[in-house]
Design an enzyme around this catalytic site. Structure first.
Site, short mmCIF file in Angstrom:
data_model
loop_
_atom_site.label_atom_id
_atom_site.label_comp_id
_atom_site.label_asym_id
_atom_site.label_seq_id
_atom_site.Cartn_x
_atom_site.Cartn_y
_atom_site.Cartn_z
N GLU A 58 1.04 -1.33 -0.21
CA GLU A 58 0.14 0.15 -0.34
C GLU A 58 0.45 1.62 0.75
O GLU A 58 1.81 1.12 0.96
CB GLU A 58 -0.63 0.02 1.43
CG GLU A 58 -2.09 -0.74 1.51
CD GLU A 58 -2.69 -0.97 2.78
OE1 GLU A 58 -3.57 -1.32 3.06
OE2 GLU A 58 -2.29 0.41 3.15
N CYS A 84 3.27 8.15 1.69
CA CYS A 84 3.14 7.19 2.49
C CYS A 84 3.97 5.83 2.66
O CYS A 84 2.83 5.43 1.01
CB CYS A 84 2.60 6.97 3.44
SG CYS A 84 2.55 6.27 4.61
N CYS A 99 -3.52 -1.81 15.28
CA CYS A 99 -2.75 -1.42 13.82
C CYS A 99 -3.45 -2.39 12.71
O CYS A 99 -3.28 -3.57 13.06
CB CYS A 99 -1.13 -1.60 13.86
SG CYS A 99 -0.37 -1.27 12.45
N CYS A 147 -3.86 2.41 8.06
CA CYS A 147 -3.20 1.53 6.96
C CYS A 147 -2.83 0.14 7.18
O CYS A 147 -3.37 -0.11 8.33
CB CYS A 147 -1.78 1.90 7.57
SG CYS A 147 -0.77 3.63 7.11
N1 SAH Z 1 6.04 0.06 11.38
C1 SAH Z 1 6.53 1.46 11.24
C2 SAH Z 1 5.47 2.47 10.68
C3 SAH Z 1 4.52 1.63 9.77
S1 SAH Z 1 3.39 2.27 11.09
C4 SAH Z 1 5.55 2.22 12.95
O1 SAH Z 1 5.16 1.70 13.96
O2 SAH Z 1 5.82 3.21 13.01
C5 SAH Z 1 2.63 3.92 10.89
C6 SAH Z 1 1.98 4.97 12.00
O3 SAH Z 1 0.47 4.76 12.07
C7 SAH Z 1 2.84 4.84 12.89
O4 SAH Z 1 2.83 5.46 13.74
C8 SAH Z 1 1.40 3.59 13.93
O5 SAH Z 1 1.59 3.83 14.90
C9 SAH Z 1 0.43 4.15 13.61
N2 SAH Z 1 -0.65 3.35 13.20
C10 SAH Z 1 -1.02 2.31 13.03
N3 SAH Z 1 -2.19 2.01 13.19
C11 SAH Z 1 -2.86 3.27 13.42
C12 SAH Z 1 -4.15 3.35 12.97
N4 SAH Z 1 -5.34 2.24 13.79
N5 SAH Z 1 -4.85 4.73 13.65
C13 SAH Z 1 -3.90 5.50 13.38
N6 SAH Z 1 -2.32 5.62 13.36
C14 SAH Z 1 -2.32 3.97 13.66
FE1 SF4 Z 2 3.54 -2.00 14.70
FE2 SF4 Z 2 4.09 -0.28 13.00
FE3 SF4 Z 2 3.60 -3.15 12.98
FE4 SF4 Z 2 1.30 -1.64 12.88
S1 SF4 Z 2 3.28 -1.48 11.36
S2 SF4 Z 2 1.78 -3.41 14.02
S3 SF4 Z 2 2.04 -0.17 14.22
S4 SF4 Z 2 5.36 -1.64 14.55
#
Ligand code: SAH
Ligand code: SF4
Length: 346
Positions: A85, A98, A112, A332
């Protein structure tokens, strides 16, 4: 699939053609990307034909647009079925992409969508860079109303944990910075807190920005939201982030997803303020995007304002992030859920 080769290996694709053809092809792929091989106007027809519809290492399975055409979300599908994505957000003077670094994610953060569906596989460097090239080609050839015709920011905030796929992400960064000519200062690597990865990234030559997804300011709460916190607790994460800041001179940002009644209390704001002050970090607050497998709800707007004010009173720089494209994505990892081709939730 030219993006799956290193930029230095492109000679393999041009056969007996003169070597300047390799340079021309590399320019089309990395300097002025185009959506179709036929748009590579100075290449001979047989070379264009040989690339044909295999220019991109994925198919565009879903393309959605929102916010009056200034948000676009793509679900790309790799040949083996892996979902990739990317989301492009356009503004009057900015175009932020992104991108994803993995199909799925193994780290299982409870709120997430990507984490809820588990890990599929790492993305190859070419699959990461091709997301950037595709968006670049889109902006140049199709464009968004009132938005620059090139990317100004790239953030690793799509699916996956970039620092859990370090070597491939490193190679993708090298291609973006040294081959595409994108400034390291326009790139942000977001991490859930992979301490060894932060330390390795600090040793790379490029001053990319680091975003740390903190979400909770004490270990008990953080471990309940972000399981990897058990392995890399807040104190270790803070130390690694501080070293990164000292080495690169790039301000760290702290990402904080606001969840109603979970991490939006004034007690958390107070503890977060202390961490942000010590790190001289900028805090980004974002309302949770609800996901199918979690009960968590977003904090309401007023509450987010109050939380931000509490941080500001402590002298912390804070931004409330906008929630672009909520109507097309929800979160995401969500597009994959919608496509019906996703794996079963674990
Ligand atoms: N794995 C990395 C990058 C991808 S996630 C990380 O966790 O930083 C990118 C961002 O989206 C992170 O800050 C994560 O905490 C946030 N995120 C994940 N699920 C989300 C949700 N349901 N609503 C808002 N932000 C979310
Ligand atoms: Fe956690 Fe980032 Fe992985 Fe989602 S993408 S499970 S926020 S580490």
């Amino acid at each position: 699939m030219p993006y799956l080769l290193a930029p230095e290996e492109l000679g393999e694709l041009v056969g007996d053609a003169p070597s300047y053809r390799v340079d021309q092809l590399r320019d089309w792929l990395y300097r002025t990307p185009v959506l179709h091989a036929q748009d590579m106007t100075n290449l001979p027809a047989d070379l264009r034909d040989s690339i044909g519809d295999r220019l991109w290492p994925f198919d565009v399975e879903i393309e959605q647009s929102a916010d009056a055409g200034t948000t676009r979300k793509w679900l790309f599908r790799a040949g083996d079925g892996a979902a990739i994505e990317a989301v492009l957000m356009g503004y009057p003077r900015r175009a932020t992409l992104c991108i994803s670094s993995q199909a799925g994610c193994a780290l299982g953060c409870t709120f997430c969508a990507t984490g809820q569906f588990g890990f599929e596989r790492h993305l190859e460097p070419g699959e990461i860079v091709a997301q950037v090239a595709y968006a670049q080609a889109f902006l140049r050839q199709i464009g968004m109303p009132g938005v620059p015709d090139h990317l100004t920011n790239i953030v690793f905030m799509g699916m996956g944990e970039p620092l859990a796929n370090f070597d491939r992400v490193r190679e993708a960064l090298r291609r973006m910075i040294e081959v595409m000519g994108i400034s390291a200062r326009s790139i942000t690597v977001s991490t859930v807190g992979m301490v060894p990865g932060i330390r390795r990234l600090a040793n790379e030559p490029w001053p990319v920005y680091l975003a740390v997804s903190l979400h909770a300011a004490d270990d008990e709460l953080r471990t309940s939201l972000v399981p990897i916190n058990k392995r890399y607790p807040i104190a270790d994460l803070e130390a690694a982030a501080w070293d990164y800041f000292e080495k690169k001179g790039r301000r760290i940002s702290i990402e904080w997803t606001m969840m109603d009644g979970v991490n939006d209390t004034l007690d958390q704001a107070d503890k977060l303020a202390s961490i942000a002050q010590r790190l001289k970090a900028h805090v980004n607050l974002i309302a949770l995007n609800p996901t199918p497998l979690s009960e968590a709800r977003a904090s309401n707007e007023l509450h987010i304002e109050e939380f931000a004010n509490a941080l500001e009173r402590r002298g912390v720089n804070v931004t409330i992030r906008d929630t672009r494209g909520r109507d097309i994505d929800a979160a995401c990892g969500q597009l994959r859920v919608l496509s019906g081709n996703s794996r079963t939730p674990r």
